[in-house]
Enzyme design. Structure first.
Site, short mmCIF file in Angstrom:
data_model
loop_
_atom_site.label_atom_id
_atom_site.label_comp_id
_atom_site.label_asym_id
_atom_site.label_seq_id
_atom_site.Cartn_x
_atom_site.Cartn_y
_atom_site.Cartn_z
N ASP A 1 -6.37 8.95 0.28
CA ASP A 1 -5.26 9.11 0.71
C ASP A 1 -5.13 7.83 1.46
OD1 ASP A 1 -2.56 9.15 1.82
OD2 ASP A 1 -2.59 10.93 1.02
N HIS B 1 -4.61 4.56 -1.01
CA HIS B 1 -3.35 4.75 -1.36
C HIS B 1 -3.09 3.46 -0.56
CE1 HIS B 1 -2.64 9.26 -2.66
NE2 HIS B 1 -3.20 8.86 -3.41
#
Length: 398
Positions: free
Chosen positions: A224, A247
């Protein structure tokens, strides 16, 4: 005792050295050490050592002198543990030579929220060590579509001040690796975060409702956001960080709540993104909110094969629930992108998708060069206004 001003120079010098020696001796003597092994912890990776760690904390917290909690080499199994203050001293150091291991059965701590939580502490340092969250089982559960616990954050600091985390390694967290919430003056340096690129919700470092947080010289590889910045974050400094997979570095998501504290004075500099989903991102829910993001600097950044190198997304609406057809109330302003180079994995390397109600303003692009497949990339602007300086590729869409 004689007044040193009444002594001759040699005698005064000797007196000063004597006082210094006594002072140094007192500092050394003042720090008391508690070894978790002497309190019953077993370095076998299978004996629950939680009570020994909590006993060490209780002793250190009750000490009026600075304290060290020593964790020797080996693997120490811990279930969820809460280290609470306030303490009687403001200088407690966890010196970790070994590895702390979460239970392999994710059900044990999966609903606890946190694995290791420090709350209401002042002057805590965590030096060295490995935290192994053993989260792979929970990730598999989530990917299978079964009903699973949400998962525990590996290391959390809540409502705490003057915290240092140095040389720590976090592996395979169930959920977030490190969370800083409601804290002042936190320094993280030489931190390594590692989890699979497809691991769900394993943000590297999440900061919210905190001021004076610094993240330096760290390497974050996860599934993430490498760093996520939540509401109420001010005076955040991120420097010399390598991100990927992951991310990217995200301010947001913001604006989930209608009444929400803003984000301001954020610096992200000398960062590399490699194979990440995003580079530098600002993200807000597409619905009314009092939130804002302003006075933000992204500087000296290298992108390598990043899907969305520069992005502002103010129409975040997961599963189209609670926000379709609405405009974000989050005001984005005074954001500078300076000296950003590298390669985009998609044609649109710069995307500003801002609020129709509160368009982004004061966006500055300076010395930006991003390419796609060795050719000029593209830029896209919706409800965004700003200026450019120096060489800017792709060509600005303001």
């Amino acid at each position: 005792m004689a007044n040193p001003k009444s002594l001759s120079y040699p005698a005064a010098a000797v007196f000063a050295l004597l006082m210094m020696a006594i002072s140094i001796t007192n500092v050394d003597a003042a720090a008391v050490t508690f070894s978790v092994s002497s309190l019953g912890a077993k370095a076998d990776g299978s004996t629950d050592s939680t009570k020994a760690f909590l006993s060490a904390w209780s002793n250190a917290c009750a000490s009026v002198n600075p304290a060290v909690i020593y964790v020797p080499a080996g693997r120490f199994l811990l279930s969820n543990a809460v280290f609470s203050g306030p303490c009687k001293n403001n200088a407690i150091t966890f010196r970790i030579a070994g590895t702390l291991v979460a239970p392999s059965d994710y059900q044990v701590i999966g609903n606890a929220g946190n694995w290791l939580l420090f709350q209401h502490v002042n002057g805590v340092t965590i030096s060295g060590g490995v935290l192994d969250g053993q989260g792979t089982g929970l990730w598999d559960c989530k990917s299978s579509g079964k009903s699973c616990p949400s998962g525990a954050t590996t290391l959390s600091f809540s409502n705490s001040n003057n915290v240092v985390v140095s040389g720590l390694i976090s592996l395979n967290s169930q959920m977030f690796h490190i969370v800083v919430n409601g804290c002042q003056n936190v320094k993280m340096q030489g931190v390594k975060v590692n989890a699979a690129g497809n691991s769900p919700n394993t943000d590297g470092i999440h900061v919210q409702m905190s001021s004076g947080v610094t993240i330096l010289d760290s390497k974050i590889s996860t599934g993430d956001d490498c760093v996520s910045v939540g509401p109420g974050t001010t005076n955040l400094w991120i420097e010399n960080v390598a991100c990927g997979p992951g991310h990217g570095i995200s301010i947001g998501s913001l604006g989930k709540d209608q009444q929400e504290a803003g984000v301001q004075n954020v610096t992200v500099k000398t960062v590399t993104f490699t194979g990440t989903e995003n580079g530098v991102r600002i993200k807000s829910w597409g619905r009314p909110s009092t939130g804002f993001a302003r006075s933000i600097l992204f500087q000296h950044i290298v992108m390598t094969n990043v899907q969305n190198p520069i992005v502002i997304d103010q129409n975040y609406c997961p599963n189209d629930k609670g926000c379709p057809g609405q405009a974000s109330g989050v005001k984005v302003s005074d954001v500078t992108y300076q000296d950003i180079h590298g390669t985009s994995a998609t044609e649109v390397a710069v995307k500003f998708d801002c609020s129709s109600m509160y368009p982004c303003n004061g966006i500055r692009l300076q010395d930006v060069k991003l390419t796609y497949n060795n050719q000029a990339a593209e830029a896209s602007c919706i409800h965004a206004g700003g200026t450019t300086a120096g060489t800017v590729q792709p060509t600005s869409c303001f």
